[in-house]
Write an enzyme that holds these catalytic residues in place. Structure first.
Site, PDB file in Angstrom:
ATOM      1  N   LYS A 204     -24.084  85.661  35.050  1.00  0.00           N
ATOM      2  CA  LYS A 204     -25.305  84.941  35.423  1.00  0.00           C
ATOM      3  C   LYS A 204     -25.768  84.096  34.251  1.00  0.00           C
ATOM      4  CE  LYS A 204     -30.022  85.318  37.028  1.00  0.00           C
ATOM      5  NZ  LYS A 204     -31.016  86.093  37.773  1.00  0.00           N
ATOM      6  N   ARG A 214     -37.933  79.866  41.506  1.00  0.00           N
ATOM      7  CA  ARG A 214     -39.077  80.399  40.754  1.00  0.00           C
ATOM      8  C   ARG A 214     -40.380  79.976  41.417  1.00  0.00           C
ATOM      9  NH1 ARG A 214     -36.317  79.624  34.775  1.00  0.00           N
ATOM     10  NH2 ARG A 214     -34.723  81.222  35.118  1.00  0.00           N
ATOM     11  N   LYS A 227     -35.008  82.144  29.557  1.00  0.00           N
ATOM     12  CA  LYS A 227     -34.338  83.443  29.716  1.00  0.00           C
ATOM     13  C   LYS A 227     -33.042  83.521  28.915  1.00  0.00           C
ATOM     14  CE  LYS A 227     -36.484  84.307  34.246  1.00  0.00           C
ATOM     15  NZ  LYS A 227     -36.322  84.890  35.607  1.00  0.00           N
ATOM     16  N   GLU A 243     -18.534  90.297  30.417  1.00  0.00           N
ATOM     17  CA  GLU A 243     -19.633  90.859  31.224  1.00  0.00           C
ATOM     18  C   GLU A 243     -19.085  91.603  32.446  1.00  0.00           C
ATOM     19  OE1 GLU A 243     -22.916  91.021  31.015  1.00  0.00           O
ATOM     20  OE2 GLU A 243     -23.456  89.633  29.418  1.00  0.00           O
ATOM     21  N   LYS A 258     -23.115  83.254  39.203  1.00  0.00           N
ATOM     22  CA  LYS A 258     -24.333  82.536  39.585  1.00  0.00           C
ATOM     23  C   LYS A 258     -24.785  81.636  38.462  1.00  0.00           C
ATOM     24  CE  LYS A 258     -29.136  83.694  40.589  1.00  0.00           C
ATOM     25  NZ  LYS A 258     -30.114  84.754  40.560  1.00  0.00           N
ATOM     26  N   SER A 284     -30.889  78.062  44.516  1.00  0.00           N
ATOM     27  CA  SER A 284     -31.912  77.188  45.078  1.00  0.00           C
ATOM     28  C   SER A 284     -31.746  75.722  44.664  1.00  0.00           C
ATOM     29  CB  SER A 284     -33.297  77.695  44.680  1.00  0.00           C
ATOM     30  OG  SER A 284     -33.400  77.814  43.269  1.00  0.00           O
ATOM     31  N   TYR A 323     -28.782  79.953  50.985  1.00  0.00           N
ATOM     32  CA  TYR A 323     -29.918  79.715  51.875  1.00  0.00           C
ATOM     33  C   TYR A 323     -29.484  78.879  53.087  1.00  0.00           C
ATOM     34  CZ  TYR A 323     -32.254  81.205  47.610  1.00  0.00           C
ATOM     35  OH  TYR A 323     -32.615  81.915  46.493  1.00  0.00           O
TER      36      TYR A 323
HETATM   37  C1  PBG Z   1     -34.062  86.630  38.788  1.00  0.00           C
HETATM   38  C2  PBG Z   1     -33.414  85.880  39.889  1.00  0.00           C
HETATM   39  C3  PBG Z   1     -33.242  84.490  39.901  1.00  0.00           C
HETATM   40  C4  PBG Z   1     -32.621  84.167  41.103  1.00  0.00           C
HETATM   41  C5  PBG Z   1     -32.408  85.350  41.795  1.00  0.00           C
HETATM   42  N1  PBG Z   1     -32.901  86.410  41.026  1.00  0.00           N
HETATM   43  C6  PBG Z   1     -33.652  83.411  38.989  1.00  0.00           C
HETATM   44  C7  PBG Z   1     -33.935  83.613  37.584  1.00  0.00           C
HETATM   45  O1  PBG Z   1     -33.161  84.248  36.883  1.00  0.00           O
HETATM   46  O2  PBG Z   1     -34.981  83.137  37.174  1.00  0.00           O
HETATM   47  C8  PBG Z   1     -32.277  82.748  41.458  1.00  0.00           C
HETATM   48  C9  PBG Z   1     -31.994  82.439  42.833  1.00  0.00           C
HETATM   49  C10 PBG Z   1     -32.008  80.993  43.161  1.00  0.00           C
HETATM   50  O3  PBG Z   1     -32.219  80.094  42.336  1.00  0.00           O
HETATM   51  O4  PBG Z   1     -31.786  80.711  44.340  1.00  0.00           O
HETATM   52  N2  PBG Z   1     -33.932  87.962  38.725  1.00  0.00           N
END
Ligand code: PBG
Length: 333
Positions: A204, A214, A227, A243, A258, A284, A323
């Site tokens: 990730k 967010r 982050k 990882e 991701k 997203s 989505y």
């Molecule tokens: C955080 C989390 C994130 C997403 C799913 N779980 C974003 C982040 O790390 O801020 C992102 C999903 C998306 O962008 O569709 N635990």
């Protein structure tokens, strides 16, 4: 190597030959896309009868538990095997210790119970991370500007157990703390929850493509800083394989990469290296890009969606969190 007894170059070999008709293209197609490939990403919001549009994600709605049940039934009827749920949390329910994450009566748990009651055969996946519940928007506990690793893991264990007891089949730690997969696996075994799957967000990245998400869960106004101390550097590939090896050793059943499209190389590397079920998250920002281009008339929406998804399959993904799941399943059915 000796030469083959037949000519291999043009014009004996014409690679366009099998592309000349639809039937022959179908016959030799290497990757397939069907509703079985999709995990439908759903955003929840407390209340009743709520179906609220999400900014930048046209076609995505925040759903109250009753609406989520209707959506789950539709997804099941379309042949989608599983749902991944994410909660929107109002600022006044967010705290430094993320205690709402541990309430067995929180939005995630109530929705899981309602869905399992009405649509028992659909798989339910929950995030394990604190960002929907913290007042600073981070996935872990924050102290003196640092995200605490081990103290966060203790909370994540409780969050995972609460959600599994509410009916989730799969816990998906998306927080990127070290050691959380092993800690959660041990806790599940100790509780006799031996059939719970762990889908680890192993690879990730600290990505700007999470922006619209967010906003969707109510974090964008509150997130302090970035982050980068826990999510991976987008420049790194070998680190992602490290990882994955770590999470598998700790007891992950499945792993995820991701975001999706900009990181398909990692899907291929992970699948080729470890040969375990490998998922990808079309996040997203990817949804927003395709939607915006389609709304501007730059791209055909359905064609862009289906092409993006078949590319995940070609890269080696066993399943895709997206989505677009409902829309794509409708197009395919
Ligand atoms: C955080 C989390 C994130 C997403 C799913 N779980 C974003 C982040 O790390 O801020 C992102 C999903 C998306 O962008 O569709 N635990």
């Amino acid at each position: 190597m000796s030469k083959p007894p037949f000519p291999t170059a043009y014009p004996a070999t014409r690679l366009r030959r099998p592309r000349m008709s639809d039937w022959s293209r179908r016959l030799v197609r290497e990757a397939r896309l069907c509703p079985d490939d999709f995990i439908h990403g759903m955003i929840l919001k407390d209340g009743k009868g709520i179906r609220e549009p999400v900014e930048h994600l046209p076609g995505v709605f925040r759903l109250s538990p009753d609406e989520a049940v209707l959506e789950a039934r539709k997804a099941h009827d379309l042949g989608i095997p599983a749902l991944a749920l994410f909660p929107f949390t109002e600022a006044d329910k967010r705290t430094a210790d993320a205690k709402e994450a541990l309430s067995s009566d929180n939005l995630m748990c109530r929705t899981a119970k309602a869905i399992k009651n009405a649509v028992p055969d659909i798989g339910l996946i929950c995030d394990v991370a604190l960002d929907p519940y913290t007042d600073h928007g981070h996935d872990g506990l924050l102290q003196g500007g640092e995200i605490l690793n081990d103290a966060t893991v203790e909370v994540l264990i409780e969050q995972a157990l609460v959600q599994v007891k509410a009916g989730f089949d799969v816990v998906a730690p998306s927080d990127m703390m070290d050691g959380r997969v092993g800690a959660i696996r041990t806790a599940l075994e100790n509780e006799g929850l031996t059939n719970t799957l762990i889908l680890s967000y192993a690879v990730k990245y600290a990505s700007t493509f999470y922006g619209p998400y967010r906003g969707a869960i109510g974090s964008s106004g509150v997130l302090q800083g970035d982050k980068k101390t826990y999510q991976m550097d987008p420049a790194n590939a070998a680190n992602g394989l490290h990882e994955v090896s770590q999470d598998l050793a700790e007891g992950a059943d499945w792993v995820m990469v991701k975001p999706g499209m900009p990181y398909l190389d990692m899907v291929t590397r992970v699948k080729d290296t470890f040969n375990v079920p490998t998922f990808a998250f079309q996040v997203s920002g990817e949804y927003a890009m395709i939607s915006a281009a389609a709304a501007n008339g730059a791209l055909d929406r359905e064609a862009a969606i289906l092409e993006s998804l078949i590319c995940f399959k070609r890269a080696g993904a066993d399943g895709i969190i997206t989505y677009f799941a409902m829309e794509a399943a409708m197009a395919l059915n």
